[in-house]
Design a protein around this motif. Structure first.
Motif, PDB file in Angstrom:
ATOM      1  N   VAL A  46      78.052 -74.832  49.869  1.00 24.47           N
ATOM      2  CA  VAL A  46      78.551 -73.462  49.925  1.00 24.47           C
ATOM      3  C   VAL A  46      78.728 -73.080  51.391  1.00 24.47           C
ATOM      4  CG1 VAL A  46      78.068 -71.039  49.432  1.00 24.47           C
ATOM      5  CG2 VAL A  46      77.467 -72.803  47.755  1.00 24.47           C
ATOM      6  N   VAL A  47      79.867 -72.464  51.698  1.00 26.21           N
ATOM      7  CA  VAL A  47      80.128 -71.952  53.041  1.00 26.21           C
ATOM      8  C   VAL A  47      80.267 -70.441  52.909  1.00 26.21           C
ATOM      9  CG1 VAL A  47      81.674 -71.996  55.023  1.00 26.21           C
ATOM     10  CG2 VAL A  47      81.297 -74.090  53.697  1.00 26.21           C
ATOM     11  N   ASP A  48      79.190 -69.713  53.157  1.00 28.03           N
ATOM     12  CA  ASP A  48      79.225 -68.268  52.936  1.00 28.03           C
ATOM     13  C   ASP A  48      79.675 -67.543  54.204  1.00 28.03           C
ATOM     14  OD1 ASP A  48      77.022 -68.235  54.643  1.00 28.03           O
ATOM     15  OD2 ASP A  48      75.580 -68.169  52.983  1.00 28.03           O
ATOM     16  N   SER A  49      79.780 -66.219  54.098  1.00 29.46           N
ATOM     17  CA  SER A  49      80.276 -65.407  55.207  1.00 29.46           C
ATOM     18  C   SER A  49      79.388 -65.525  56.434  1.00 29.46           C
ATOM     19  CB  SER A  49      80.401 -63.946  54.772  1.00 29.46           C
ATOM     20  OG  SER A  49      79.151 -63.450  54.332  1.00 29.46           O
ATOM     21  N   LEU A  72      91.047 -70.119  53.271  1.00 29.63           N
ATOM     22  CA  LEU A  72      90.824 -71.385  52.574  1.00 29.63           C
ATOM     23  C   LEU A  72      89.562 -71.328  51.720  1.00 29.63           C
ATOM     24  CD1 LEU A  72      91.566 -74.138  55.272  1.00 29.63           C
ATOM     25  CD2 LEU A  72      92.937 -73.588  53.272  1.00 29.63           C
ATOM     26  N   TYR A  73      88.478 -70.841  52.301  1.00 28.60           N
ATOM     27  CA  TYR A  73      87.200 -70.826  51.580  1.00 28.60           C
ATOM     28  C   TYR A  73      87.175 -69.740  50.498  1.00 28.60           C
ATOM     29  CZ  TYR A  73      85.410 -74.273  54.784  1.00 28.60           C
ATOM     30  OH  TYR A  73      85.215 -75.435  55.485  1.00 28.60           O
ATOM     31  N   LYS A  74      87.863 -68.663  50.760  1.00 31.61           N
ATOM     32  CA  LYS A  74      87.935 -67.610  49.745  1.00 31.61           C
ATOM     33  C   LYS A  74      88.614 -68.142  48.491  1.00 31.61           C
ATOM     34  CE  LYS A  74      89.500 -62.846  49.073  1.00 31.61           C
ATOM     35  NZ  LYS A  74      90.215 -61.690  49.684  1.00 31.61           N
ATOM     36  N   ASN A  75      89.688 -68.915  48.683  1.00 36.48           N
ATOM     37  CA  ASN A  75      90.393 -69.491  47.539  1.00 36.48           C
ATOM     38  C   ASN A  75      89.579 -70.586  46.844  1.00 36.48           C
ATOM     39  OD1 ASN A  75      92.718 -67.914  47.757  1.00 36.48           O
ATOM     40  ND2 ASN A  75      93.598 -69.248  49.326  1.00 36.48           N
ATOM     41  N   ARG A  76      88.544 -71.071  47.500  1.00 35.23           N
ATOM     42  CA  ARG A  76      87.672 -72.087  46.914  1.00 35.23           C
ATOM     43  C   ARG A  76      86.346 -71.479  46.471  1.00 35.23           C
ATOM     44  NH1 ARG A  76      87.088 -76.507  44.912  1.00 35.23           N
ATOM     45  NH2 ARG A  76      85.560 -77.377  46.340  1.00 35.23           N
TER      46      ARG A  76
END
Length: 532
Positions: A46-49, A72-76
């Motif tokens: 997980v790559v959080d804010s 990119l991460y928001k869409n994932r």
């Protein structure tokens, strides 16, 4: 000087992430993975804010790509993109392969050393898995954006390389990392000069890697080096010409012999310099330009190839002028019909970089003197000499000064009209000796053509009424004669400071208008900051 600007159209399949055509980031649930491994006892896919915010504070050179990476991460749903269960996916490995070739496409990837560590099995210190994932995501954005778009449009405008192109939405770019991009149009470079420069770039990077580009040392004060001279500097020049390819062998001799004379002449002809055997201080300065600067110039001109006018790829008849090399090429039926030296605008009155269409050929033209020249140059001369206008074959008509037709007319005996906002055109000139200079920036913006008559003859070959005798009569300087071309001839005024000939020889021309600087700041921002 015989530098040629051939324009060959080649249909090239896209070189950008062609292997990504079947890449679907949602397919990362597949079990097929590649090294490296990042073992972990907790689920940290997980790559959080918080991770993202901290990442861009530490990797400041990537700050401007932050919004794209976040997308990119928001869409994932903020899951890792290039890792699965602590292991690199096949798509991460594929991206790394692309990044390793990026420098040959003129793409600079910040923190490439850190990215290399991710894939180096022997590295004792690696970025964390989340950092690694975000580094690859940022690199993906940079590489994809460059391949799809090239330099941003504002930079293009600022540098006066006025070749706008359709921009691709960054949202679309980000979405390509989530869904299959079959419908997405990949950037195709059809201008074959790009690939010629790319080959030269590989050669020069090899020279850099081999560390064979050593400085040439000279005595002060400098004295021109001529044939039969003998010095350590001569041996160093010989080595440099060998490294550049102007000499086949390096005999190590410190004597300026016939072999070196041939190499010097090849070097000068290749770079559009005055063809003689004298090695001037300016020549040494050019040879001593670092290999890194040469690589930058090649990269900058690769970028210019991406901005070339699309019609240039399909036109079978056109005139192309390259300002830095002071040359004109006329292509007809897809073949070079004529080449000519030109001189162009001074740095204060630059020749505009643009494309248009030649609509008229005017023989024995009048020259209506621009009001700026009247105000800045002629008024004082007229005031001090009442006969100035008559002595220079000029007259006042409707409040404007114009020069009558004749051999001394500033436009010569023929001009070529192509409508443009700056009111410049091509023309003949009585000042023929100016074509013998290396740096030919003498005009107020117009393009002065050495072989103007020959160009007119070549352009009018398809019009039987324009015989050689009729052209001679029209150019007798007695009366202005205008011929409106039934078929307009495209004209392209370009700005390439590096060019590769059909033979594979590369030419480096002087950046006469300092246009490389803006592209240099964009393509090499970190180095620009350091130098400042």
């Amino acid at each position: 000087m015989k530098t040629i600007f051939p324009i060959a159209v080649i249909l090239v399949t896209s070189f950008f992430i062609s292997s990504f055509n079947n890449l679907d980031i949602s397919d990362l649930n597949k079990k097929e993975t590649l090294t490296p491994n990042y073992t972990s006892t907790k689920n940290d896919d997980v790559v959080d804010s918080e991770h993202l915010s901290d990442f861009f504070k530490r990797y400041t050179e990537l700050k401007k790509y932050q919004n794209d990476v976040i997308s990119l991460y928001k869409n994932r749903s903020y899951g890792t993109i290039w890792f699965e269960n602590g292991k690199m996916t096949q798509y991460g490995q594929l991206l790394y392969t692309k990044l390793n070739n990026a420098s040959y496409e003129g793409v600079g990837i910040p923190y490439k050393n850190e990215i290399d560590q991710i894939f180096d099995k022997t590295a004792t210190e690696k970025p964390s898995k989340t950092d690694s994932d975000m580094l690859l995501s940022a690199a993906y954005i940079i590489y994809a954006n460059h391949a799809f778009e090239g330099v941003d449009i504002e930079t293009v405008k600022k540098s006066e390389w006025l070749l706008p192109k359709k921009k691709i939405s960054r949202d679309t770019l980000a979405a390509s990392a989530k869904t299959k991009p079959e419908a997405q149009k990949t950037r195709v470079v059809q201008f074959d000069q790009y690939y010629k420069l790319q080959d030269v770039l590989k050669k020069y990077k090899k020279i850099e890697q081999d560390n064979t580009w050593t400085p040439i040392k000279v005595e002060t004060p400098y004295k021109d080096i001529r044939p039969d001279a003998k010095s350590v500097t001569v041996a160093q020049i010989r080595n440099r010409l060998f490294v550049m390819g102007d000499l086949q062998n390096d005999s190590k001799s410190d004597f300026y012999d016939q072999e070196l004379m041939d190499g010097v002449m090849k070097y000068k002809l290749r770079n559009g310099l005055k063809p003689n055997y004298i090695i001037s201080e300016a020549n040494i300065k050019d040879m001593n330009e670092s290999i890194q600067e040469k690589i930058k110039k090649i990269t900058i001109n690769m970028e210019r190839c991406k901005e070339i006018y699309p019609t240039l790829l399909t036109d079978t008849e056109y005139i192309m002028i390259n300002v830095p090399s002071y040359e004109l090429v006329y292509v007809k039926n897809g073949k070079i019909e004529l080449e000519s030296k030109v001189f162009v605008g001074s740095p204060l009155t630059k020749t505009t970089i643009f494309n248009g269409n030649i609509e008229k050929v005017v023989f024995s033209p009048y020259w209506t003197v621009p009001q700026s020249i009247v105000d800045n140059e002629l008024k004082s001369k007229i005031a001090s000499d009442p006969n100035y206008l008559a002595e220079h074959n000029m007259e006042m008509v409707n409040g404007q000064v114009r020069q009558k037709p004749g051999p001394d007319n500033s436009l010569g005996l023929v001009k070529f009209i192509f409508p443009n906002p700056d009111d410049i055109y091509m023309h003949d000139t009585p000042a023929k000796t100016l074509f013998d200079f290396e740096q030919r920036t003498f005009s107020h913006g117009c393009i002065n053509v050495s072989k103007a008559k020959e160009l007119a003859i070549a352009m009018l070959k398809d019009y039987p009424e324009w015989t050689a005798d009729r052209i001679d009569k029209a150019m007798d300087g007695q009366a202005e004669t205008t011929f409106k071309l039934p078929t307009k001839v495209p004209i392209y005024i370009t700005y390439f400071t590096t060019w590769v000939k059909e033979s594979g020889e590369v030419s480096f021309f002087q950046d006469v208008y300092d246009k490389d600087a803006d592209l240099n700041k964009i393509l090499f921002p970190q180095e620009t900051l350091v130098s400042n």
